[in-house]
Enzyme design. Structure first.
Site, short mmCIF file in Angstrom:
data_model
loop_
_atom_site.label_atom_id
_atom_site.label_comp_id
_atom_site.label_asym_id
_atom_site.label_seq_id
_atom_site.Cartn_x
_atom_site.Cartn_y
_atom_site.Cartn_z
N ASP A 257 0.84 -1.20 0.00
CA ASP A 257 0.00 0.00 0.00
C ASP A 257 0.88 1.25 0.00
O ASP A 257 1.97 1.25 -0.58
CB ASP A 257 -0.93 -0.04 1.23
CG ASP A 257 -2.28 0.60 0.98
OD1 ASP A 257 -2.31 1.83 0.84
OD2 ASP A 257 -3.29 -0.13 0.92
N HIS A 285 -3.61 5.49 4.06
CA HIS A 285 -4.39 4.36 3.54
C HIS A 285 -3.84 3.03 4.02
O HIS A 285 -4.58 2.16 4.51
CB HIS A 285 -4.38 4.43 2.01
CG HIS A 285 -5.35 3.53 1.34
ND1 HIS A 285 -5.05 2.23 1.01
CD2 HIS A 285 -6.62 3.74 0.91
CE1 HIS A 285 -6.10 1.68 0.40
NE2 HIS A 285 -7.07 2.58 0.32
N ASN A 383 -14.04 0.10 -6.15
CA ASN A 383 -15.14 0.94 -5.64
C ASN A 383 -15.89 1.67 -6.74
O ASN A 383 -16.29 2.83 -6.57
CB ASN A 383 -14.58 1.97 -4.66
CG ASN A 383 -13.91 1.34 -3.47
OD1 ASN A 383 -14.23 0.23 -3.07
ND2 ASN A 383 -12.95 2.04 -2.90
N SER A 448 -11.24 -1.35 0.03
CA SER A 448 -9.90 -1.31 0.65
C SER A 448 -9.95 -1.75 2.10
O SER A 448 -8.99 -2.33 2.62
CB SER A 448 -9.32 0.10 0.57
OG SER A 448 -8.92 0.42 -0.74
#
Length: 504
Positions: A257, A285, A383, A448
Site C-alpha cells: 500500500d 491508507h 469501488n 480497501s
C-alpha cells in the site's frame, strides 16, 4: 474478431474499387456481392468487439466516411481508361495509409488509462533470447529497456525475463505501433502496458452505533467495530482460548500500500519490518488497512484483530504506492515479489483500477510466484460499482477478490461485484474504524477496508495450517460464510469461528 475487422474493411474497399473499375455486368454480379459480404463481416466484428458503444459508432463513422469518399472518386473515374492504373495505385496507397494509421490500431480498445512515463510497456522475453535482439526496434524509436524484476527464486518463474520499455516523450504517440512491433518479434512472448494506479481517496464515514462490551478485551475502539458483531468475534475469541489452539507458526501478513506507520501505538507490537522505507505512511491508507488486519488486541488502546493475545499473526509493509497514492503495475508486481521473498503468508492489496487488457500476464505470474512460495494473495474488488473482472489486479489468476458490504449485509453501493472472479468473498467495508498515522484513528468506507479483514482471517488460517492453498482457503471461506443480501454479486460473508472449526 480483431483480425476480422481489418480484413473485412480491406476487402470492402477493394471490392468497391473493382465494382466501378471493371465492366458493369461482371461487377454487379461478383464484386457488389463481395462488398456486401465484407460489410456483413465488418458489422459482426463491430458487434462483437470489446469496446464502448460510443467508440464503435465513432469507428464506423470514420470507416464509412473513408469508403464513401473513395466510392465517389471511383464513380467519377469509371470509364476513364487512361487514368485507371493511376487510380488503382492512388487507391492502394490511400488504403495502406488509412489501414496503418487507423484500422490497425483501432482494436483492441484502449481506455484512457495513464501509463508510467518512465516505462510505458512491460515486455517478456522468450527463454534463451537476448534483449539485444530488439535493437532494431529500440534504435528506430529511441527506446530504453531495463530489467524489471529480480525474484530470488528466478529458476521457478519467468518474471526475471521481464523488461520495462521506456518510450521517449516525442514517440509516445506511437505507443500502439511500438507495442505491436515488439510483440511480433520472435524474441518476445508478451507485451502489456505499465498502467498507473491511483488508490481512491479515503471515503470518510461516521462512526457506527457503539456496540456493547462483549468481546472480553479492553480496546475501547472495538465498540465501533460492527464487523466484529457480524463476524461473531467474541465466539471466535472464546473458542481459541477455551480449546487452547496454538499456531503452528506465526503467520506474516504483508500490506502492499502507501506504507504503514510501523510505530503506531496499536500496531508496533505486531509489526515486523522488512524494509525501512515502507515503515512510514503520509497518505494513511496503508496504516488504516494494517489496523484492520493486525492491530494489537487487548492493549487498552485503539482497536483489535483476530485473537485476544496476538499469538497468531504479525504484519509487515511493502510500499508500492507513493505518498500521493500513485503506483504502477511494475512497482506493484515488484512488491508482490518482495513480499513473497520475505516469506509472507498473506499478501493484501487494497488497490487496483480498470485495465486496458482483459488479461495481464505479469500479474498472473507474480501471483503464481507468491502462491508457489506459500502466500495467499487477496485483492480489493474496487469501488466503481462495476464488474471486478474489468479491474486489475483483482482479475488476476489465483487471487481472492473482496467485495464490501454494510452492517445490514447489503452490497455497498460503491463496491464492485465479484461474480466473475473465481475466488470472491465479502467482508465489512462501510463505516470501518481503524488506525491512521501518528497514533490516531478514523472511520472510512471502501473495498480497501474489506480486503484486510479477509487478509487478517487468512493469516489466522495460515498460522494454524501453513500449507493451506488459495483454493482450499477460498473453499472454506465460502462453505462457512453466510449469505449477504445478494451473495451472487458479493460472495459469501466471512465467518471466522466457523472457519477455524473447519481447520481443526
Amino acid at each position: 474478431m480483431i483480425a476480422l475487422y481489418g480484413l473485412s474493411f480491406a476487402v470492402a474497399f477493394v471490392a468497391l474499387a473493382l465494382w466501378f473499375a471493371l465492366k458493369r455486368e461482371l461487377a454487379e454480379k461478383y464484386f457488389s456481392r463481395l462488398m456486401f459480404l465484407a460489410l456483413v463481416l465488418y458489422s459482426i466484428s463491430m458487434v462483437t468487439a470489446a469496446a464502448p458503444m460510443v467508440y464503435k459508432f465513432q469507428t464506423v463513422f470514420r470507416d464509412m466516411l473513408f469508403l464513401g469518399v473513395f466510392g465517389a472518386i471511383f464513380s467519377r473515374m469509371a470509364g476513364w481508361s487512361k487514368g485507371f492504373w493511376v487510380g488503382v495505385v492512388l487507391a492502394l496507397v490511400a488504403l495502406f495509409w488509412f489501414y496503418r494509421q487507423f484500422v490497425s490500431t483501432t482494436f483492441p480498445y484502449h481506455e484512457q488509462i495513464p501509463l508510467d512515463a518512465q516505462g510505458e510497456i512491460l515486455l517478456e522475453l522468450k527463454e534463451g533470447h537476448q534483449v539485444s535482439e530488439l535493437n532494431n526496434i529500440s534504435n528506430k524509436y529511441g527506446l530504453n529497456l531495463r530489467r524489471a524484476f529480480f525474484p530470488k527464486d528466478a529458476n521457478s518463474t519467468e518474471l526475471d525475463n521481464y523488461y520495462l520499455v521506456d518510450i521517449p516523450n516525442a514517440k509516445v504517440k506511437n505507443l500502439v505501433r511500438i507495442e505491436q512491433q515488439l510483440s511480433r518479434s520472435s524474441a518476445v512472448v508478451w507485451t502489456e502496458e505499465n498502467e498507473l494506479i491511483q488508490v481512491e481517496p479515503l471515503r470518510k464515514a461516521e462512526n457506527p452505533t457503539r456496540l456493547p462490551s462483549k468481546f472480553g478485551i479492553n480496546d475501547p475502539g472495538v465498540a465501533n467495530l460492527w464487523g466484529f458483531d457480524r463476524m461473531q468475534m467474541d465466539q471466535l475469541y472464546n473458542y481459541l482460548d477455551q480449546n487452547k489452539i496454538q499456531p503452528v507458526r506465526k503467520a506474516l501478513i504483508a500490506i502492499l500500500d502507501t506504507g504503514v506507520d510501523g510505530n503506531h501505538e496499536d500496531l508496533k507490537a505486531n509489526f515486523k519490518s522488512i524494509d525501512a522505507a515502507s515503515n512510514r505512511d503520509f497518505k494513511g491508507h496503508g496504516t488504516h488497512c494494517a489496523g484492520i488486519a493486525g492491530a494489537v488486541s487487548n492493549n487498552g488502546i485503539g482497536v483489535a484483530s483476530y485473537s485476544r493475545d496476538n499469538r497468531f499473526t504479525s504484519i509487515t509493509s511493502v510500499k508500492v504506492l507513493s505518498d500521493q497514492g500513485f503506483g504502477t503495475q511494475e512497482i506493484i508486481i515488484d512488491g508482490i515479489i518482495k513480499a513473497a521473498d520475505a516469506n509472507a503468508d498473506v499478501i493484501s492489496l487494497s488497490l487496483g483500477g480498470p485495465s486496458n487488457q482483459s488479461r495481464q500476464r505479469a500479474y498472473d505470474k507474480a501471483v503464481k510466484y507468491a502462491n508457489n512460495k506459500g502466500a495467499i494473495v487477496v485483492v480489493a474488488a474496487g469501488n466503481s460499482n462495476r464488474n471486478a473482472a474489468q479491474f486489475s489486479p483483482v482479475n488476476s489468476k489465483g487471487v481472492i477478490g473482496v467485495s464490501a458490504v454494510d452492517n445490514e449485509l447489503n452490497r455497498a453501493e460503491f463496491s464492485n461485484f465479484v461474480q466473475d472472479i473465481p475466488y470472491g468473498v465479502a467482508a465489512p467495508g462501510v463505516g470501518i474504524y481503524s488506525t491512521i498515522p501518528n497514533n490516531r484513528y478514523e472511520t472510512y468506507n471502501g473495498t480497501s477496508m474489506a480486503t484486510p479483514y479477509v487478509a487478517g482471517l487468512l493469516g489466522l488460517m495460515k498460522s494454524i495450517n501453513p500449507d493451506l492453498t488459495t483454493e482450499q482457503a477460498h473453499k472454506i471461506l465460502t462453505e462457512t460464510g453466510i449469505n449477504t443480501r445478494n451473495s451472487t454479486l458479493t460472495g459469501k460473508f466471512i465467518q471466522p469461528l466457523a472457519v477455524v472449526k473447519r481447520l481443526k
